[in-house]
Design a protein around this motif. Structure first.
Motif, PDB file in Angstrom:
ATOM      1  N   SER A  54       0.830  -1.208   0.000  1.00 22.27           N
ATOM      2  CA  SER A  54       0.000   0.000   0.000  1.00 22.27           C
ATOM      3  C   SER A  54       0.869   1.263   0.000  1.00 22.27           C
ATOM      4  O   SER A  54       0.536   2.239  -0.683  1.00 22.27           O
ATOM      5  CB  SER A  54      -0.958  -0.002   1.186  1.00 22.27           C
ATOM      6  OG  SER A  54      -0.244   0.046   2.394  1.00 22.27           O
ATOM      7  N   VAL A  55       1.977   1.258   0.723  1.00 18.39           N
ATOM      8  CA  VAL A  55       2.903   2.395   0.688  1.00 18.39           C
ATOM      9  C   VAL A  55       3.475   2.554  -0.711  1.00 18.39           C
ATOM     10  O   VAL A  55       3.589   3.676  -1.228  1.00 18.39           O
ATOM     11  CB  VAL A  55       4.022   2.214   1.738  1.00 18.39           C
ATOM     12  CG1 VAL A  55       5.155   3.203   1.511  1.00 18.39           C
ATOM     13  CG2 VAL A  55       3.467   2.350   3.131  1.00 18.39           C
ATOM     14  N   PHE A  56       3.811   1.450  -1.349  1.00 16.49           N
ATOM     15  CA  PHE A  56       4.330   1.505  -2.720  1.00 16.49           C
ATOM     16  C   PHE A  56       3.288   2.062  -3.684  1.00 16.49           C
ATOM     17  O   PHE A  56       3.605   2.880  -4.545  1.00 16.49           O
ATOM     18  CB  PHE A  56       4.783   0.113  -3.162  1.00 16.49           C
ATOM     19  CG  PHE A  56       5.365   0.091  -4.542  1.00 16.49           C
ATOM     20  CD1 PHE A  56       6.642   0.573  -4.772  1.00 16.49           C
ATOM     21  CD2 PHE A  56       4.639  -0.394  -5.614  1.00 16.49           C
ATOM     22  CE1 PHE A  56       7.188   0.561  -6.042  1.00 16.49           C
ATOM     23  CE2 PHE A  56       5.164  -0.401  -6.881  1.00 16.49           C
ATOM     24  CZ  PHE A  56       6.447   0.064  -7.103  1.00 16.49           C
ATOM     25  N   ALA A  57       2.045   1.638  -3.525  1.00 18.24           N
ATOM     26  CA  ALA A  57       0.984   2.126  -4.416  1.00 18.24           C
ATOM     27  C   ALA A  57       0.754   3.630  -4.233  1.00 18.24           C
ATOM     28  O   ALA A  57       0.584   4.355  -5.217  1.00 18.24           O
ATOM     29  CB  ALA A  57      -0.311   1.356  -4.147  1.00 18.24           C
ATOM     30  N   VAL A  58       0.777   4.101  -2.999  1.00 23.30           N
ATOM     31  CA  VAL A  58       0.625   5.534  -2.762  1.00 23.30           C
ATOM     32  C   VAL A  58       1.803   6.301  -3.346  1.00 23.30           C
ATOM     33  O   VAL A  58       1.630   7.370  -3.945  1.00 23.30           O
ATOM     34  CB  VAL A  58       0.467   5.821  -1.249  1.00 23.30           C
ATOM     35  CG1 VAL A  58       0.611   7.294  -0.940  1.00 23.30           C
ATOM     36  CG2 VAL A  58      -0.864   5.299  -0.759  1.00 23.30           C
ATOM     37  N   ALA A  59       3.004   5.765  -3.218  1.00 22.70           N
ATOM     38  CA  ALA A  59       4.188   6.441  -3.760  1.00 22.70           C
ATOM     39  C   ALA A  59       4.133   6.513  -5.284  1.00 22.70           C
ATOM     40  O   ALA A  59       4.496   7.536  -5.872  1.00 22.70           O
ATOM     41  CB  ALA A  59       5.453   5.716  -3.310  1.00 22.70           C
ATOM     42  N   VAL A  60       3.658   5.456  -5.930  1.00 21.92           N
ATOM     43  CA  VAL A  60       3.523   5.482  -7.390  1.00 21.92           C
ATOM     44  C   VAL A  60       2.484   6.519  -7.793  1.00 21.92           C
ATOM     45  O   VAL A  60       2.691   7.303  -8.723  1.00 21.92           O
ATOM     46  CB  VAL A  60       3.142   4.083  -7.934  1.00 21.92           C
ATOM     47  CG1 VAL A  60       2.708   4.150  -9.377  1.00 21.92           C
ATOM     48  CG2 VAL A  60       4.309   3.130  -7.779  1.00 21.92           C
ATOM     49  N   TRP A  61       1.372   6.550  -7.090  1.00 22.29           N
ATOM     50  CA  TRP A  61       0.308   7.508  -7.408  1.00 22.29           C
ATOM     51  C   TRP A  61       0.793   8.944  -7.247  1.00 22.29           C
ATOM     52  O   TRP A  61       0.546   9.797  -8.091  1.00 22.29           O
ATOM     53  CB  TRP A  61      -0.899   7.233  -6.510  1.00 22.29           C
ATOM     54  CG  TRP A  61      -1.958   8.274  -6.585  1.00 22.29           C
ATOM     55  CD1 TRP A  61      -2.714   8.600  -7.657  1.00 22.29           C
ATOM     56  CD2 TRP A  61      -2.369   9.136  -5.520  1.00 22.29           C
ATOM     57  NE1 TRP A  61      -3.595   9.612  -7.326  1.00 22.29           N
ATOM     58  CE2 TRP A  61      -3.395   9.957  -6.020  1.00 22.29           C
ATOM     59  CE3 TRP A  61      -1.983   9.278  -4.200  1.00 22.29           C
ATOM     60  CZ2 TRP A  61      -4.020  10.904  -5.242  1.00 22.29           C
ATOM     61  CZ3 TRP A  61      -2.610  10.224  -3.433  1.00 22.29           C
ATOM     62  CH2 TRP A  61      -3.623  11.026  -3.960  1.00 22.29           C
TER      63      TRP A  61
ATOM     64  N   LEU B 248      10.354  -1.227  -2.311  1.00 24.77           N
ATOM     65  CA  LEU B 248      10.726  -2.417  -3.082  1.00 24.77           C
ATOM     66  C   LEU B 248      11.761  -3.260  -2.346  1.00 24.77           C
ATOM     67  O   LEU B 248      11.690  -4.496  -2.366  1.00 24.77           O
ATOM     68  CB  LEU B 248      11.250  -2.014  -4.456  1.00 24.77           C
ATOM     69  CG  LEU B 248      10.192  -1.658  -5.477  1.00 24.77           C
ATOM     70  CD1 LEU B 248      10.849  -1.203  -6.770  1.00 24.77           C
ATOM     71  CD2 LEU B 248       9.278  -2.839  -5.749  1.00 24.77           C
ATOM     72  N   VAL B 249      12.728  -2.611  -1.706  1.00 22.49           N
ATOM     73  CA  VAL B 249      13.733  -3.360  -0.934  1.00 22.49           C
ATOM     74  C   VAL B 249      13.066  -4.093   0.216  1.00 22.49           C
ATOM     75  O   VAL B 249      13.350  -5.277   0.465  1.00 22.49           O
ATOM     76  CB  VAL B 249      14.837  -2.409  -0.434  1.00 22.49           C
ATOM     77  CG1 VAL B 249      15.735  -3.080   0.585  1.00 22.49           C
ATOM     78  CG2 VAL B 249      15.656  -1.892  -1.604  1.00 22.49           C
ATOM     79  N   LEU B 250      12.170  -3.412   0.920  1.00 28.89           N
ATOM     80  CA  LEU B 250      11.447  -4.066   2.013  1.00 28.89           C
ATOM     81  C   LEU B 250      10.570  -5.204   1.514  1.00 28.89           C
ATOM     82  O   LEU B 250      10.472  -6.259   2.152  1.00 28.89           O
ATOM     83  CB  LEU B 250      10.599  -3.042   2.766  1.00 28.89           C
ATOM     84  CG  LEU B 250      11.351  -2.052   3.631  1.00 28.89           C
ATOM     85  CD1 LEU B 250      10.393  -0.998   4.176  1.00 28.89           C
ATOM     86  CD2 LEU B 250      12.055  -2.757   4.761  1.00 28.89           C
ATOM     87  N   LEU B 251       9.946  -5.005   0.354  1.00 29.12           N
ATOM     88  CA  LEU B 251       9.092  -6.049  -0.204  1.00 29.12           C
ATOM     89  C   LEU B 251       9.904  -7.289  -0.571  1.00 29.12           C
ATOM     90  O   LEU B 251       9.467  -8.417  -0.320  1.00 29.12           O
ATOM     91  CB  LEU B 251       8.339  -5.521  -1.426  1.00 29.12           C
ATOM     92  CG  LEU B 251       7.354  -6.475  -2.072  1.00 29.12           C
ATOM     93  CD1 LEU B 251       6.225  -6.797  -1.105  1.00 29.12           C
ATOM     94  CD2 LEU B 251       6.810  -5.886  -3.355  1.00 29.12           C
ATOM     95  N   LEU B 252      11.081  -7.090  -1.150  1.00 28.59           N
ATOM     96  CA  LEU B 252      11.928  -8.243  -1.483  1.00 28.59           C
ATOM     97  C   LEU B 252      12.344  -9.005  -0.225  1.00 28.59           C
ATOM     98  O   LEU B 252      12.348 -10.244  -0.210  1.00 28.59           O
ATOM     99  CB  LEU B 252      13.155  -7.789  -2.255  1.00 28.59           C
ATOM    100  CG  LEU B 252      12.912  -7.385  -3.693  1.00 28.59           C
ATOM    101  CD1 LEU B 252      14.192  -6.833  -4.302  1.00 28.59           C
ATOM    102  CD2 LEU B 252      12.409  -8.559  -4.498  1.00 28.59           C
TER     103      LEU B 252
END
Length: 71
Positions: free
Chosen positions: A15-22, A46-50
């Motif tokens: 969700s943090v990644f999606a907000v950052a992309v938006w 992305l690093v945290l997700l990996l």
């Protein structure tokens, strides 16, 4: 961290990644003094997700993942 906590953490990072992309895709407004570096937030997410996906894989397989260079 168990399977439930790992799933919640993955959902939070996504969700943090999606907000950052938006927010990164919105046009720049001249006159604004400070902006959040959304591309850096995306990279960190992305690093945290990996890392979380590697942890999830180790939870599902039952074998801890070890780095190749340290083994």
């Amino acid at each position: 961290m168990g399977l439930t906590a790992t799933g919640i953490a993955i959902a939070a990072v996504l969700s943090v990644f999606a907000v950052a992309v938006w927010r990164a895709r919105q046009p720049w407004q001249p006159g604004r003094i400070w902006r959040v570096p959304w591309h850096a937030v995306m990279a960190l997410a992305l690093v945290l997700l990996l890392g979380l996906l590697a942890h999830l894989a180790s939870l599902l397989t039952g074998r801890p993942m070890t780095p190749r260079g340290l083994g």
